[in-house]
Design a protein around this motif. Structure first.
Motif, PDB file in Angstrom:
ATOM      1  N   ASN A   1      -9.391  -0.569  -5.643  1.00  0.00           N
ATOM      2  CA  ASN A   1      -8.041  -0.550  -4.435  1.00  0.00           C
ATOM      3  C   ASN A   1      -7.435   0.924  -4.541  1.00  0.00           C
ATOM      4  O   ASN A   1      -6.211   0.955  -4.303  1.00  0.00           O
ATOM      5  N   ASN A   2      -8.035   1.843  -4.899  1.00  0.00           N
ATOM      6  CA  ASN A   2      -7.343   3.322  -4.887  1.00  0.00           C
ATOM      7  C   ASN A   2      -8.470   4.211  -4.466  1.00  0.00           C
ATOM      8  O   ASN A   2      -9.687   4.173  -4.705  1.00  0.00           O
TER       9      ASN A   2
ATOM     10  N   THR B   1      -4.374   7.152  -2.241  1.00  0.00           N
ATOM     11  CA  THR B   1      -3.887   5.967  -1.821  1.00  0.00           C
ATOM     12  C   THR B   1      -4.102   4.825  -2.476  1.00  0.00           C
ATOM     13  O   THR B   1      -5.324   4.971  -3.310  1.00  0.00           O
TER      14      THR B   1
ATOM     15  N   TYR C   1      -3.834  -5.907   0.643  1.00  0.00           N
ATOM     16  CA  TYR C   1      -4.512  -4.766   1.103  1.00  0.00           C
ATOM     17  C   TYR C   1      -5.825  -4.406   0.346  1.00  0.00           C
ATOM     18  O   TYR C   1      -6.557  -3.580   0.842  1.00  0.00           O
TER      19      TYR C   1
ATOM     20  N   ASN D   1       0.953  -1.299   0.016  1.00  0.00           N
ATOM     21  CA  ASN D   1      -0.016  -0.046   0.110  1.00  0.00           C
ATOM     22  C   ASN D   1       0.798   1.171  -0.038  1.00  0.00           C
ATOM     23  O   ASN D   1       2.010   1.181   0.561  1.00  0.00           O
TER      24      ASN D   1
ATOM     25  N   TYR E   1     -10.065  -2.048   1.399  1.00  0.00           N
ATOM     26  CA  TYR E   1     -10.495  -0.945   0.659  1.00  0.00           C
ATOM     27  C   TYR E   1     -12.343  -1.411   0.558  1.00  0.00           C
ATOM     28  O   TYR E   1     -12.354  -2.532   0.020  1.00  0.00           O
TER      29      TYR E   1
ATOM     30  N   GLY F   1      -3.564   0.498  -2.897  1.00  0.00           N
ATOM     31  CA  GLY F   1      -3.352  -1.104  -2.265  1.00  0.00           C
ATOM     32  C   GLY F   1      -3.214  -2.010  -3.329  1.00  0.00           C
ATOM     33  O   GLY F   1      -4.041  -2.055  -4.287  1.00  0.00           O
TER      34      GLY F   1
END
Length: 361
Positions: A348-349, A334, A340, A310, A344, A336
Motif C-alpha cells: 500500500n505504498n 504515496t 485505497y 490516501n 495498489y 493508502g
C-alpha cells in the motif's frame, strides 16, 4: 493606359489579398515529453519497475489552432489537439480518438467573451491545469490520484462553452448535450467556475455535474494561489465529489490493481492539496506538492463499502536548456489505507523516481 490600369488593379487586388491573409493565422504547435521512471511495488509481487512513459506534468501532444479577424473586435477561432504516447507512437486513449484533447470552433469578442462548440476541456480542468494545481494536474498516478474521481469527466463531447473577463473576475461555463432521444438530461453535463484576482491573491470556486445513464457525478472545488514574490507562489485547494455512477472506484485504480467485485453506488471523496512553486533562477524551477484524500462509501477488497485514506508528496525540479527545451527530475511517495488498498497492485505504498526531457514547439 489600359494595361497600366489593369496592372494597378492587379496590384491593389494582391495587396488586398495579403491584407486579408494577414488578419488570419493557423498555427501548428505541441510538445514532446517522456520520462524514464523507477517505481517500487509496481505489481502484485512488489517488484520494482523501470519503464519509459509519459511526462510528469505534460503528456505529449500536437495541435492546430487558428483565428480569423472578422472586424469589430470579433474573431473566428478553432482548435484541434491530439494526445499521443511518445515512447510507442500510439494515440493516448483506448477509443483511438484523433483529437482527444480538443476539437472545437467558435467566436471570440474582446468585449463579449468567447463562445466555442465541440469537444473541449471542462472549466474545472482548464482552471486547475493552468493555474490552481501546483503540478498542473499531473500524469503519474502517484501525483494525480486526487483528480481520478473527475478523471473520466475532464473532457466533454458535443459541448458549448462560454468564458469572459469582468475586471478581476473570470468566468467559464459549459453545457454538454447528452444526445439521448426523449431525455435532454441523460448523459449531459454542466460546469461553472469563477475566479477572482485581487493583488497577489487568486481565488476560484467551481461546480460540475455529469449524468451517466441517469445517475449523477458531482464535484465542487475551491482553490487559492498567493503570489509571495514574482518568483514564489503558494497554492492550496479542496475537491469534494459524490459519485452515483460507479465510475470512481474503477477510475482510482492503478494498472495491475486487484479486480473489484462491485462498485459503490454513492462514493464520496474529499481531497485536499497544498503546494509551492519557486523560480529559483532563470533556468531552475522547483515545485513541491502534497495531497490528502478521504473516501467514504468506497468499494473495498472484501466487497463491502468502507472508508479509505490516501496521501502523497512530490518534489519536482525543472531546468531549462533553452526557451523550448528542459530536463527535469522528480521524486514522489504515496501511501493508502482502507478502501485505497484496492488501488495498489501490491503493497500500500510506492516511491517513484524519474528523469525526463521536454521540448515545446
Amino acid at each position: 493606359m489600359k494595361k497600366t490600369a489593369v496592372a494597378v488593379g492587379a496590384a491593389l487586388l494582391a495587396l488586398s489579398a495579403q491584407s486579408a491573409f494577414a488578419q488570419s493565422s493557423v498555427t501548428l504547435y505541441g510538445l514532446v515529453d517522456t520520462t524514464v521512471r523507477y517505481l517500487t511495488n509496481a505489481n502484485s509481487n512488489n517488484d520494482g519497475q523501470v519503464a519509459m512513459g509519459e511526462g510528469v506534468e505534460t503528456p505529449s501532444r500536437f495541435g492546430l489552432k487558428g483565428t480569423e479577424d472578422l472586424g469589430g473586435g470579433t474573431s473566428a477561432i478553432f482548435k484541434l489537439e491530439n494526445q499521443f504516447q511518445l515512447w510507442s507512437g500510439k494515440l493516448d486513449n483506448s477509443s483511438n480518438q484523433l483529437f482527444q484533447r480538443n476539437a472545437y470552433v467558435g467566436l471570440s469578442n474582446t468585449q463579449y467573451g468567447t463562445l466555442t462548440l465541440g469537444r473541449q476541456q471542462t472549466p474545472f480542468f482548464e482552471m486547475m491545469g493552468n493555474i490552481y494545481d501546483p503540478l498542473t494536474v499531473a500524469d503519474f498516478w502517484q501525483d494525480s490520484w486526487a483528480y481520478n474521481p473527475v478523471g473520466p469527466f475532464l473532457f466533454t463531447n458535443s459541448s458549448i462553452k462560454y468564458q469572459n473577463d469582468f475586471a478581476g473576475l473570470h468566468v467559464e461555463g459549459m453545457y454538454g448535450f447528452g444526445g439521448v432521444p426523449g431525455s435532454t438530461g441523460e448523459n449531459s453535463m454542466y460546469g461553472l467556475t469563477a475566479s477572482y484576482t485581487l493583488g497577489p491573491v487568486q481565488a476560484m470556486a467551481g461546480w460540475q455535474q455529469n449524468d451517466v445513464s441517469g445517475k449523477k457525478f458531482n464535484i465542487g472545488n475551491l482553490g487559492l494561489v498567493y503570489t509571495v514574490t514574482p518568483d514564489i507562489k503558494l497554492l492550496a485547494g479542496w475537491l469534494h465529489s459524490q459519485d452515483q455512477t460507479g465510475t470512481v472506484d474503477l477510475a482510482e485504480q492503478q494498472s495491475g490493481a486487484p479486480s473489484l467485485a462491485h462498485v459503490s453506488p454513492n462514493r464520496i471523496d474529499d481531497n485536499f492539496y497544498v503546494g509551492t512553486t519557486w523560480q529559483v533562477t532563470a533556468p531552475l524551477a522547483l515545485t513541491a506538492a502534497g495531497y490528502y484524500g478521504h473516501a467514504r462509501n468506497a468499494e473495498t477488497l472484501d466487497g463491502t463499502l468502507g472508508v479509505g485514506i490516501n496521501y502523497s508528496a512530490t518534489l519536482l525540479a525543472e531546468y531549462s536548456l533553452s526557451k523550448r527545451t528542459e530536463v527535469y527530475g522528480t521524486v514522489d511517495f504515496t501511501r493508502g489505507t482502507g478502501a485505497y488498498l484496492a488501488d495498489y497492485p501490491g503493497r500500500n505504498n510506492q516511491t517513484g523516481v524519474a528523469v525526463g526531457l521536454r521540448n515545446i514547439f
